[in-house]
Motif scaffolding. Structure first.
Motif, PDB file in Angstrom:
ATOM      1  N   ASP A  20       0.807  -1.223   0.000  1.00 42.17           N
ATOM      2  CA  ASP A  20       0.000   0.000   0.000  1.00 42.17           C
ATOM      3  C   ASP A  20       0.840   1.273   0.000  1.00 42.17           C
ATOM      4  N   SER A  25      -1.486   6.189  -7.813  1.00 42.01           N
ATOM      5  CA  SER A  25      -2.840   6.728  -7.993  1.00 42.01           C
ATOM      6  C   SER A  25      -3.646   5.851  -8.943  1.00 42.01           C
ATOM      7  N   GLN A  28      -4.777   2.613  -7.365  1.00 42.00           N
ATOM      8  CA  GLN A  28      -5.880   2.814  -6.410  1.00 42.00           C
ATOM      9  C   GLN A  28      -7.194   3.063  -7.156  1.00 42.00           C
ATOM     10  N   LEU A  48     -11.467   2.056   2.227  1.00 38.95           N
ATOM     11  CA  LEU A  48     -10.374   2.854   2.799  1.00 38.95           C
ATOM     12  C   LEU A  48      -9.159   2.007   3.171  1.00 38.95           C
ATOM     13  N   GLN A  49      -9.287   0.672   3.045  1.00 37.16           N
ATOM     14  CA  GLN A  49      -8.205  -0.254   3.405  1.00 37.16           C
ATOM     15  C   GLN A  49      -7.710   0.020   4.823  1.00 37.16           C
ATOM     16  N   ARG A  62      -5.989   8.204   7.063  1.00 30.37           N
ATOM     17  CA  ARG A  62      -6.122   7.302   5.922  1.00 30.37           C
ATOM     18  C   ARG A  62      -6.967   7.955   4.819  1.00 30.37           C
ATOM     19  N   LEU A  66      -5.590   8.767   1.023  1.00 29.53           N
ATOM     20  CA  LEU A  66      -6.223   8.107  -0.122  1.00 29.53           C
ATOM     21  C   LEU A  66      -6.959   9.101  -1.023  1.00 29.53           C
ATOM     22  N   SER A  67      -7.630  10.092  -0.414  1.00 28.95           N
ATOM     23  CA  SER A  67      -8.369  11.076  -1.218  1.00 28.95           C
ATOM     24  C   SER A  67      -7.425  11.945  -2.044  1.00 28.95           C
ATOM     25  N   LEU A  69      -4.532  10.896  -3.178  1.00 28.60           N
ATOM     26  CA  LEU A  69      -4.001   9.983  -4.198  1.00 28.60           C
ATOM     27  C   LEU A  69      -4.933   9.851  -5.406  1.00 28.60           C
ATOM     28  N   VAL A  89     -14.353   6.912  -2.079  1.00 25.50           N
ATOM     29  CA  VAL A  89     -13.557   7.143  -0.860  1.00 25.50           C
ATOM     30  C   VAL A  89     -14.296   8.109   0.075  1.00 25.50           C
TER      31      VAL A  89
END
Length: 238
Positions: A20, A25, A28, A48-49, A62, A66-67, A69, A89
């Motif tokens: 991870d 990007s 994901q 969200l892993q 997190r 992620l957002s 990315l 997400v």
């Protein structure tokens, strides 16, 4: 989704989690929009892993990572897909911010695990009854996790199907109620228009009727004068 496909999906998810920190990007976005994502993404923790037992601070960190990315601004060569991934997400994060929704998601995850544990117990019982060694494939921790993953996905999917059915039913009932309201309103409008028209033309109808009656009386009077029998003089008899 078949058992083999669940196993493949599970392996992919675990591989994703392991690497991870170096996930791109594009990878994901592909993960969040893979075939069947409308059902896979029902589990906000999977989106969200993040571990279901994670703290609120870990959840916030997190989400931010992620957002950023998958944000469309950072993926302008693939903005449409990035937008959909970002929405998935964002939706998962907002759901987990709501204590009631988060509890519901956790309940599904716990129910998935309990179901598999019960299944394993029943398998052992049956094997013992048949006089066989009570060894099951779920004794392998990874296969146990796969079974839990599969069952959890199934539960989330079943709940979503039921939610959609309820939504469709509610929509149908609202539509029917609205149609009835419109029908009642239109009938009331027709009744008012009829009443208004009736009142507006009443004087005219009364005058017409009076005129008709007067003409009738005059004619009757005239006819009576014609039909009046002549008086016959009685002859005097000597």
């Amino acid at each position: 989704v078949g058992h083999h496909q669940y196993a493949i999906i599970y392996q992919q998810v675990k591989q994703i989690e392991k690497r991870d920190s170096v996930f791109t990007s594009k990878q994901q976005i592909d993960r969040l929009l893979r075939p069947g994502s409308s059902y896979f993404n029902l589990n906000p923790f999977e989106v969200l892993q993040i571990d279901p037992e994670a703290t609120d601070d870990e959840l916030k960190k997190r989400f931010r990572a992620l957002s950023i990315l998958v944000h469309p601004d950072k993926n302008q060569d693939n903005a449409d897909r990035a937008q959909k991934a970002f929405e998935a997400v964002d939706k998962a994060y907002k759901l987990l911010l709501d204590p009631e929704q988060k509890k519901r998601a956790l309940d599904v995850i716990h129910a998935g695990k309990e179901y598999v544990e019960h299944n394993v117990k029943e398998k052992r019982k049956q094997l013992k009854k048949e006089g066989k060694p009570t060894i099951v494939e779920e004794d392998d921790p990874e296969l146990f996790e796969q079974a839990v993953y599969k069952q959890t996905m199934k539960l989330f999917a079943e709940l979503e199907i039921k939610r959609k059915e309820r939504e469709a039913k509610d929509m149908h009932e609202r539509k029917r109620a609205r149609e009835e309201e419109i029908e009642v309103a239109e009938k009331a409008k027709r009744d008012r228009e009829w009443q208004k028209n009736f009142e507006e033309t009443r004087d005219g109808r009364v005058d017409s009727w009076r005129s008709f009656q007067n003409k009738g009386k005059a004619k009757e009077k005239k006819n009576r004068s014609f039909l009046k029998p002549p008086k016959v003089k009685m002859e005097q008899r000597e």
